[in-house]
Every structure is written in C-alpha cells, then in structure tokens.
Design a protein around this motif. Sequence first.
Motif, PDB file in Angstrom:
ATOM      1  N   ALA A 117       0.835  -1.194   0.000  1.00 34.47           N
ATOM      2  CA  ALA A 117       0.000   0.000   0.000  1.00 34.47           C
ATOM      3  C   ALA A 117       0.877   1.255   0.000  1.00 34.47           C
ATOM      4  N   GLY A 118       0.482   2.214  -0.799  1.00 31.98           N
ATOM      5  CA  GLY A 118       1.263   3.428  -0.946  1.00 31.98           C
ATOM      6  C   GLY A 118       2.252   3.388  -2.093  1.00 31.98           C
ATOM      7  N   GLY A 119       2.443   2.204  -2.649  1.00 31.83           N
ATOM      8  CA  GLY A 119       3.395   2.047  -3.741  1.00 31.83           C
ATOM      9  C   GLY A 119       2.801   2.387  -5.090  1.00 31.83           C
ATOM     10  N   SER A 120       3.602   2.144  -6.128  1.00 32.99           N
ATOM     11  CA  SER A 120       3.213   2.491  -7.493  1.00 32.99           C
ATOM     12  C   SER A 120       3.463   1.323  -8.433  1.00 32.99           C
ATOM     13  N   LEU A 121       2.686   1.291  -9.487  1.00 34.89           N
ATOM     14  CA  LEU A 121       2.882   0.364 -10.584  1.00 34.89           C
ATOM     15  C   LEU A 121       2.499   1.077 -11.874  1.00 34.89           C
ATOM     16  N   ARG A 122       3.120   0.645 -12.973  1.00 31.06           N
ATOM     17  CA  ARG A 122       2.710   1.152 -14.276  1.00 31.06           C
ATOM     18  C   ARG A 122       2.320  -0.030 -15.152  1.00 31.06           C
ATOM     19  N   LEU A 123       1.085  -0.001 -15.596  1.00 28.50           N
ATOM     20  CA  LEU A 123       0.600  -1.023 -16.511  1.00 28.50           C
ATOM     21  C   LEU A 123       0.798  -0.555 -17.947  1.00 28.50           C
ATOM     22  N   SER A 124       1.089  -1.509 -18.804  1.00 30.51           N
ATOM     23  CA  SER A 124       1.241  -1.218 -20.227  1.00 30.51           C
ATOM     24  C   SER A 124       0.281  -2.088 -21.016  1.00 30.51           C
ATOM     25  N   CYS A 125      -0.171  -1.560 -22.132  1.00 31.44           N
ATOM     26  CA  CYS A 125      -1.059  -2.292 -23.027  1.00 31.44           C
ATOM     27  C   CYS A 125      -0.568  -2.067 -24.449  1.00 31.44           C
ATOM     28  N   ALA A 126       0.001  -3.109 -25.021  1.00 29.59           N
ATOM     29  CA  ALA A 126       0.512  -3.029 -26.387  1.00 29.59           C
ATOM     30  C   ALA A 126      -0.567  -3.456 -27.360  1.00 29.59           C
ATOM     31  N   ALA A 127      -0.844  -2.608 -28.327  1.00 21.44           N
ATOM     32  CA  ALA A 127      -1.898  -2.879 -29.304  1.00 21.44           C
ATOM     33  C   ALA A 127      -1.292  -3.221 -30.656  1.00 21.44           C
ATOM     34  N   SER A 128      -1.951  -4.128 -31.353  1.00 21.75           N
ATOM     35  CA  SER A 128      -1.531  -4.489 -32.710  1.00 21.75           C
ATOM     36  C   SER A 128      -2.769  -4.820 -33.527  1.00 21.75           C
ATOM     37  N   GLY A 129      -2.573  -4.873 -34.845  1.00 23.43           N
ATOM     38  CA  GLY A 129      -3.691  -5.170 -35.727  1.00 23.43           C
ATOM     39  C   GLY A 129      -4.161  -3.916 -36.444  1.00 23.43           C
ATOM     40  N   ASN A 130      -5.459  -3.860 -36.700  1.00 24.10           N
ATOM     41  CA  ASN A 130      -6.057  -2.746 -37.431  1.00 24.10           C
ATOM     42  C   ASN A 130      -6.378  -1.614 -36.454  1.00 24.10           C
ATOM     43  N   LEU A 131      -5.435  -0.719 -36.279  1.00 23.45           N
ATOM     44  CA  LEU A 131      -5.553   0.300 -35.238  1.00 23.45           C
ATOM     45  C   LEU A 131      -6.145   1.611 -35.750  1.00 23.45           C
ATOM     46  N   GLY A 132      -6.383   1.709 -37.026  1.00 25.22           N
ATOM     47  CA  GLY A 132      -6.766   2.983 -37.597  1.00 25.22           C
ATOM     48  C   GLY A 132      -8.134   3.503 -37.199  1.00 25.22           C
TER      49      GLY A 132
END
Length: 122
Positions: A14-29
């Motif tokens: 508790a009190g700490g930090s995290l960074r989540l990432s989400c990598a996207a691929s495919g038809n992103l337009g």
Amino acid sequence: QVQLVESGGGLVQAGGSLRLSCAASGNLGRINTVGWHRRAPGKQRELVASMTTGGSTNYADSVKGRFTISRDNAKNTVYLQMNSLKPEDTAVYYCYAGVIVTTIPWSVNDYWGHGTQVTVSS
C-alpha cells in the motif's frame, strides 16, 4: 481485429506504485477510445480510466488524483500509472479499445486484453 496485451501487474505494498502497459496491434486505424477496466474479487467490472483519440480522459472517482492514463502512439501502447495504491485497488486490470465499425449509425466494437493481476498488500 485488434489485439491487446497487458503487462506490468504484480504485488506491491500500500502506498506504492505500478505502471501497466497495453501493447496494441492489428487494425488500429479506427480506434476511438482506449482505456482500462478492472474486476476485483466478488465485484463487477468497473471502468478505471479511458482516453479518446482526441486526448480527452475520464477516470473513476475512486482513482482520480492517483492514476494517470497516457499513450505513446509511436509504440501503439497505452499506459496506466498507478500511484498511492490501496488494498482496494487489488483486481485484474483489463485493457480495452473501442473500434469504430460504422459512424451512421454509430457502432463500436470493444476489444479486450487478457488482463494483468494487481495485488496491493496492506
């Protein structure tokens, strides 16, 4: 089709930090909105944060001032910086992308990642 892969979850005090990432691929337009939901044990899934292609953001009241959503278009990656974490933030976090199917009438398909576990110990 859009594929989403989350990473960055884990165990933190508790009190700490995290960074989540989400990598996207495919038809992103045709992506209109990206964001994060979470599902805590015994609870319904809830929106945590979202961002439109224009940069407008929306946050759940419970995370305002602690979480920040951002994106790196060059890397096709969306981030969720989580600070001042609380035990009640413990959940599986899912990345999603809303992809426009048609504009008239307005129709959007949501694509989801498989989720990443975040556990906050007291």
